[in-house]
Design a protein around this motif. Structure first.
Motif: not given
Length: 163
Positions: A112, A116-117, A139-140, A143-145, A148
């Motif tokens: 965090v 990045r994932s 990235g966050s 809307d990265g979550t 992912t």
């Protein structure tokens, strides 16, 4: 048309087909990446090498002047870039990966605020050399979550990533 599954990446989209993975670039970030990197990473490694040489020269000049803080700063920055170049030498920016040539796929979760994932795909290129292709996920702030989770579901569902 062949059934495909798609998820967003940092610079565009990843299309999972039955026989290959295709990475396409889209938007401003994708266009910049296409210009600077193209389909190989040699151009970016050349840029990093040039910057490293300049930093080493700057460290040497500072050393001759007795500016120890500058020597330390330029030297550490040059070492960091050289480490990155060595670590990236076997990376690839190829947009198409044959699924039959994939040897290993790893998922690395984001730290965090720091990273990045991403997926790291180890595959055999057309010359028989092992290469690594990074698929950076949004990235966050983009809307990265959710992206992912979607990417993980697709990669596991297609049996590219072991569960």
């Amino acid at each position: 048309m062949e059934h495909e599954k798609t998820f967003r990446t940092k610079t565009g989209f990843c299309h999972i087909l039955s026989d290959k993975i295709i990475l396409s670039r889209d938007g401003i970030i994708g266009n910049v990446a296409k210009i600077t990197v193209g389909n190989g990473i040699s151009r970016i490694l050349l840029i990093y090498s040039t910057i490293s040489i300049f930093l080493i020269y700057s460290a040497y000049s500072s050393f001759q002047k007795g500016e120890n803080v500058s020597v330390l700063f330029f030297g550490l920055l040059a070492i960091f870039l050289i480490y990155g170049i060595i670590k990236s030498i076997n990376n690839s920016a190829t947009p198409i990966i044959e699924r039959s040539k994939i040897k290993e796929v790893k998922f690395i979760n984001a730290k965090v605020g720091l990273t990045r994932s991403r997926f790291e795909i180890l595959f055999e290129d057309e010359n028989g050399k092992l290469k690594k292709r990074l698929i950076m996920l949004p990235g966050s702030l983009n809307d990265g979550t959710n992206e992912t989770e979607k990417a993980l579901t697709i990669m596991k569902g297609e049996r590219i990533l072991a569960t």
